[in-house]
Write a protein that holds these residues in place. Structure first.
Motif, PDB file in Angstrom:
ATOM      1  N   ARG A  37     -27.210  -9.489  20.523  1.00  0.00           N
ATOM      2  CA  ARG A  37     -27.106  -8.012  20.565  1.00  0.00           C
ATOM      3  C   ARG A  37     -28.440  -7.376  20.150  1.00  0.00           C
ATOM      4  O   ARG A  37     -28.755  -6.264  20.552  1.00  0.00           O
ATOM      5  CB  ARG A  37     -25.969  -7.508  19.647  1.00  0.00           C
ATOM      6  CG  ARG A  37     -24.609  -7.508  20.326  1.00  0.00           C
ATOM      7  CD  ARG A  37     -23.504  -6.937  19.452  1.00  0.00           C
ATOM      8  NE  ARG A  37     -23.087  -7.854  18.411  1.00  0.00           N
ATOM      9  CZ  ARG A  37     -22.225  -8.863  18.584  1.00  0.00           C
ATOM     10  NH1 ARG A  37     -21.655  -9.060  19.753  1.00  0.00           N
ATOM     11  NH2 ARG A  37     -21.917  -9.668  17.594  1.00  0.00           N
ATOM     12  N   ASN A  38     -29.226  -8.123  19.347  1.00  0.00           N
ATOM     13  CA  ASN A  38     -30.511  -7.579  18.888  1.00  0.00           C
ATOM     14  C   ASN A  38     -31.671  -7.820  19.846  1.00  0.00           C
ATOM     15  O   ASN A  38     -32.794  -7.414  19.552  1.00  0.00           O
ATOM     16  CB  ASN A  38     -30.871  -8.183  17.518  1.00  0.00           C
ATOM     17  CG  ASN A  38     -30.048  -7.524  16.435  1.00  0.00           C
ATOM     18  OD1 ASN A  38     -29.635  -6.372  16.592  1.00  0.00           O
ATOM     19  ND2 ASN A  38     -29.774  -8.245  15.362  1.00  0.00           N
ATOM     20  N   VAL A  39     -31.425  -8.528  20.950  1.00  0.00           N
ATOM     21  CA  VAL A  39     -32.510  -8.746  21.915  1.00  0.00           C
ATOM     22  C   VAL A  39     -32.814  -7.399  22.583  1.00  0.00           C
ATOM     23  O   VAL A  39     -31.907  -6.701  23.029  1.00  0.00           O
ATOM     24  CB  VAL A  39     -32.106  -9.809  22.970  1.00  0.00           C
ATOM     25  CG1 VAL A  39     -33.174  -9.935  24.037  1.00  0.00           C
ATOM     26  CG2 VAL A  39     -31.856 -11.150  22.316  1.00  0.00           C
ATOM     27  N   ASP A  40     -34.072  -7.058  22.624  1.00  0.00           N
ATOM     28  CA  ASP A  40     -34.519  -5.755  23.141  1.00  0.00           C
ATOM     29  C   ASP A  40     -34.072  -5.561  24.604  1.00  0.00           C
ATOM     30  O   ASP A  40     -34.506  -6.300  25.490  1.00  0.00           O
ATOM     31  CB  ASP A  40     -36.057  -5.720  23.035  1.00  0.00           C
ATOM     32  CG  ASP A  40     -36.640  -4.396  23.522  1.00  0.00           C
ATOM     33  OD1 ASP A  40     -35.867  -3.570  24.059  1.00  0.00           O
ATOM     34  OD2 ASP A  40     -37.857  -4.219  23.364  1.00  0.00           O
ATOM     35  N   PRO A  41     -33.187  -4.582  24.878  1.00  0.00           N
ATOM     36  CA  PRO A  41     -32.652  -4.424  26.233  1.00  0.00           C
ATOM     37  C   PRO A  41     -33.668  -3.877  27.241  1.00  0.00           C
ATOM     38  O   PRO A  41     -33.392  -3.840  28.440  1.00  0.00           O
ATOM     39  CB  PRO A  41     -31.501  -3.426  26.052  1.00  0.00           C
ATOM     40  CG  PRO A  41     -31.770  -2.728  24.783  1.00  0.00           C
ATOM     41  CD  PRO A  41     -32.638  -3.597  23.936  1.00  0.00           C
ATOM     42  N   SER A  42     -34.847  -3.475  26.742  1.00  0.00           N
ATOM     43  CA  SER A  42     -35.817  -2.924  27.700  1.00  0.00           C
ATOM     44  C   SER A  42     -36.680  -4.023  28.334  1.00  0.00           C
ATOM     45  O   SER A  42     -37.437  -3.767  29.266  1.00  0.00           O
ATOM     46  CB  SER A  42     -36.704  -1.873  27.015  1.00  0.00           C
ATOM     47  OG  SER A  42     -37.533  -2.515  26.086  1.00  0.00           O
ATOM     48  N   THR A  43     -36.565  -5.271  27.836  1.00  0.00           N
ATOM     49  CA  THR A  43     -37.318  -6.364  28.457  1.00  0.00           C
ATOM     50  C   THR A  43     -36.477  -6.959  29.589  1.00  0.00           C
ATOM     51  O   THR A  43     -35.246  -6.749  29.632  1.00  0.00           O
ATOM     52  CB  THR A  43     -37.620  -7.474  27.428  1.00  0.00           C
ATOM     53  OG1 THR A  43     -36.350  -8.004  26.980  1.00  0.00           O
ATOM     54  CG2 THR A  43     -38.395  -6.968  26.228  1.00  0.00           C
ATOM     55  N   GLY A  46     -33.952  -9.273  28.048  1.00  0.00           N
ATOM     56  CA  GLY A  46     -32.969  -8.481  27.301  1.00  0.00           C
ATOM     57  C   GLY A  46     -31.972  -7.820  28.237  1.00  0.00           C
ATOM     58  O   GLY A  46     -30.773  -7.766  27.944  1.00  0.00           O
ATOM     59  N   LYS A  47     -32.456  -7.334  29.362  1.00  0.00           N
ATOM     60  CA  LYS A  47     -31.581  -6.659  30.327  1.00  0.00           C
ATOM     61  C   LYS A  47     -30.505  -7.640  30.814  1.00  0.00           C
ATOM     62  O   LYS A  47     -29.321  -7.333  30.858  1.00  0.00           O
ATOM     63  CB  LYS A  47     -32.441  -6.183  31.500  1.00  0.00           C
ATOM     64  CG  LYS A  47     -31.889  -4.982  32.195  1.00  0.00           C
ATOM     65  CD  LYS A  47     -32.891  -4.446  33.193  1.00  0.00           C
ATOM     66  CE  LYS A  47     -32.163  -4.300  34.513  1.00  0.00           C
ATOM     67  NZ  LYS A  47     -33.018  -4.224  35.667  1.00  0.00           N
ATOM     68  N   LYS A  48     -30.958  -8.837  31.131  1.00  0.00           N
ATOM     69  CA  LYS A  48     -30.047  -9.882  31.629  1.00  0.00           C
ATOM     70  C   LYS A  48     -29.017 -10.253  30.548  1.00  0.00           C
ATOM     71  O   LYS A  48     -27.823 -10.353  30.809  1.00  0.00           O
ATOM     72  CB  LYS A  48     -30.915 -11.093  32.034  1.00  0.00           C
ATOM     73  CG  LYS A  48     -30.185 -12.276  32.540  1.00  0.00           C
ATOM     74  CD  LYS A  48     -29.962 -12.193  34.051  1.00  0.00           C
ATOM     75  CE  LYS A  48     -28.985 -13.282  34.485  1.00  0.00           C
ATOM     76  NZ  LYS A  48     -27.876 -12.865  35.261  1.00  0.00           N
ATOM     77  N   VAL A  49     -29.526 -10.440  29.315  1.00  0.00           N
ATOM     78  CA  VAL A  49     -28.648 -10.813  28.200  1.00  0.00           C
ATOM     79  C   VAL A  49     -27.542  -9.769  28.021  1.00  0.00           C
ATOM     80  O   VAL A  49     -26.355 -10.099  27.931  1.00  0.00           O
ATOM     81  CB  VAL A  49     -29.474 -10.942  26.883  1.00  0.00           C
ATOM     82  CG1 VAL A  49     -28.573 -10.935  25.649  1.00  0.00           C
ATOM     83  CG2 VAL A  49     -30.322 -12.216  26.910  1.00  0.00           C
ATOM     84  N   HIS A  50     -27.913  -8.501  28.004  1.00  0.00           N
ATOM     85  CA  HIS A  50     -26.922  -7.444  27.765  1.00  0.00           C
ATOM     86  C   HIS A  50     -25.943  -7.329  28.935  1.00  0.00           C
ATOM     87  O   HIS A  50     -24.761  -7.051  28.720  1.00  0.00           O
ATOM     88  CB  HIS A  50     -27.620  -6.120  27.444  1.00  0.00           C
ATOM     89  CG  HIS A  50     -28.242  -6.154  26.067  1.00  0.00           C
ATOM     90  ND1 HIS A  50     -27.551  -5.816  24.922  1.00  0.00           N
ATOM     91  CD2 HIS A  50     -29.472  -6.554  25.646  1.00  0.00           C
ATOM     92  CE1 HIS A  50     -28.340  -5.987  23.865  1.00  0.00           C
ATOM     93  NE2 HIS A  50     -29.511  -6.427  24.277  1.00  0.00           N
ATOM     94  N   GLU A  51     -26.442  -7.591  30.147  1.00  0.00           N
ATOM     95  CA  GLU A  51     -25.541  -7.579  31.312  1.00  0.00           C
ATOM     96  C   GLU A  51     -24.479  -8.669  31.171  1.00  0.00           C
ATOM     97  O   GLU A  51     -23.299  -8.423  31.369  1.00  0.00           O
ATOM     98  CB  GLU A  51     -26.342  -7.878  32.587  1.00  0.00           C
ATOM     99  CG  GLU A  51     -26.715  -6.644  33.385  1.00  0.00           C
ATOM    100  CD  GLU A  51     -27.708  -7.012  34.487  1.00  0.00           C
ATOM    101  OE1 GLU A  51     -28.584  -6.169  34.729  1.00  0.00           O
ATOM    102  OE2 GLU A  51     -27.624  -8.129  35.068  1.00  0.00           O
ATOM    103  N   VAL A  52     -24.935  -9.876  30.822  1.00  0.00           N
ATOM    104  CA  VAL A  52     -23.995 -11.003  30.697  1.00  0.00           C
ATOM    105  C   VAL A  52     -22.988 -10.712  29.591  1.00  0.00           C
ATOM    106  O   VAL A  52     -21.781 -10.919  29.758  1.00  0.00           O
ATOM    107  CB  VAL A  52     -24.759 -12.324  30.382  1.00  0.00           C
ATOM    108  CG1 VAL A  52     -23.790 -13.442  30.059  1.00  0.00           C
ATOM    109  CG2 VAL A  52     -25.657 -12.715  31.535  1.00  0.00           C
ATOM    110  N   MET A  53     -23.467 -10.187  28.460  1.00  0.00           N
ATOM    111  CA  MET A  53     -22.551  -9.925  27.348  1.00  0.00           C
ATOM    112  C   MET A  53     -21.514  -8.877  27.720  1.00  0.00           C
ATOM    113  O   MET A  53     -20.343  -9.009  27.379  1.00  0.00           O
ATOM    114  CB  MET A  53     -23.337  -9.476  26.110  1.00  0.00           C
ATOM    115  CG  MET A  53     -24.101 -10.615  25.485  1.00  0.00           C
ATOM    116  SD  MET A  53     -25.132 -10.034  24.138  1.00  0.00           S
ATOM    117  CE  MET A  53     -23.963 -10.021  22.808  1.00  0.00           C
ATOM    118  N   SER A  54     -21.944  -7.841  28.432  1.00  0.00           N
ATOM    119  CA  SER A  54     -20.923  -6.818  28.724  1.00  0.00           C
ATOM    120  C   SER A  54     -19.988  -7.232  29.847  1.00  0.00           C
ATOM    121  O   SER A  54     -18.926  -6.633  30.005  1.00  0.00           O
ATOM    122  CB  SER A  54     -21.523  -5.432  28.943  1.00  0.00           C
ATOM    123  OG  SER A  54     -22.657  -5.522  29.701  1.00  0.00           O
TER     124      SER A  54
END
Ligand code: AMP
Length: 215
Positions: A37-43, A46-54
């Motif tokens: 959750r702390n990975v910067d979503p603007s990279t 980070g974008k990929k990580v937040h997509e997978v998590m949601s």
């Protein structure tokens, strides 16, 4: 203190039990969900990580383990680490064993917190967390003294993005598909310790303490 690996369905109470263990025994708490959750979503990553998590899926094994290693190296990890949700695939079982070899770390206990899908969903949909210190609450079962405000630090309580019905169902299906084989792996090696997720968090904690007392 030995490390503890917590394996469980979503919203079984891993984070709550880790908080109790940290307060009483002084373990380090390593939650891969929090690291991600702390990975910067603007990279790009980070974008990929937040997509997978949601979506309720799982983030790439190697990426998760590079974050785990990076974080462990900032800790005095020989004091004992709680791995909260760190092992969710058979590949991650291997990566964790390799990490133990690389860092000369004992693997520790593997504790499974058992809960039905129905109860886990009720917990997930009512869960609140402090946006400042991370303390976990529940709208019905673990209310703060003042609605919406953290008892400990006065921070604002928020729901996690992935604590909605659709994402919960996806997370639970991911659990059945990917995490259950991990449980079978440890069970077949007689290394799986099962505790039950009780309504009162202290009753679950007592079961975990019994494991530690038998060391
Ligand atoms: P948690 O906070 O443990 O419920 O994790 C939240 C989300 O982070 C999960 O639904 C996954 O998308 C991701 N995640 C956490 N730990 C891992 C892991 N070990 N491997 C892959 N994805 C993970």
């Amino acid at each position: 203190m030995k490390n503890i690996i917590f394996v469980a369905p979503p919203a079984a109470g891993k984070g709550t039990q880790c908080e109790l263990l940290v307060n009483k025994y002084g373990y380090h708490h390593l939650s891969t969900g929090d690291l991600l959750r702390n990975v910067d979503p603007s990279t790009e990553v980070g974008k990929k990580v937040h997509e997978v998590m949601s979506s309720g899926g799982l983030v790439d094994d190697e990426l998760v383990f590079s974050l785990i290693k990076e974080h462990l190296l900032t800790l005095d990890y020989h004091k004992g680490v709680l791995f909260d949700g760190a092992i969710r695939t058979l590949k991650q079982v291997e990566l964790y064993d390799q990490l133990c070899v690389d860092l000369n770390m004992d693997r520790g206990h593997v504790i499974f917190i058992n809960i039905s899908e129905e109860r886990a969903m009720a917990r997930s949909l009512g869960r609140l967390g402090c946006s400042s210190c991370g303390k976990i609450y529940h709208k019905v079962n673990m209310k703060p003294e003042v609605e919406g405000i953290c008892d400990v630090c006065g921070g604002t309580l928020v729901s996690r993005d992935d604590d909605n019905e659709i994402t919960f169902k996806n997370r639970f299906n991911t659990y059945l598909e990917k995490v259950e084989p991990v449980l079978d792996y440890y069970r077949n090696r007689n290394e799986l310790i099962t505790v039950e997720a009780m309504d009162n968090k202290m009753d679950t904690f007592a079961q975990i303490e019994e494991v530690l007392n038998n060391d």
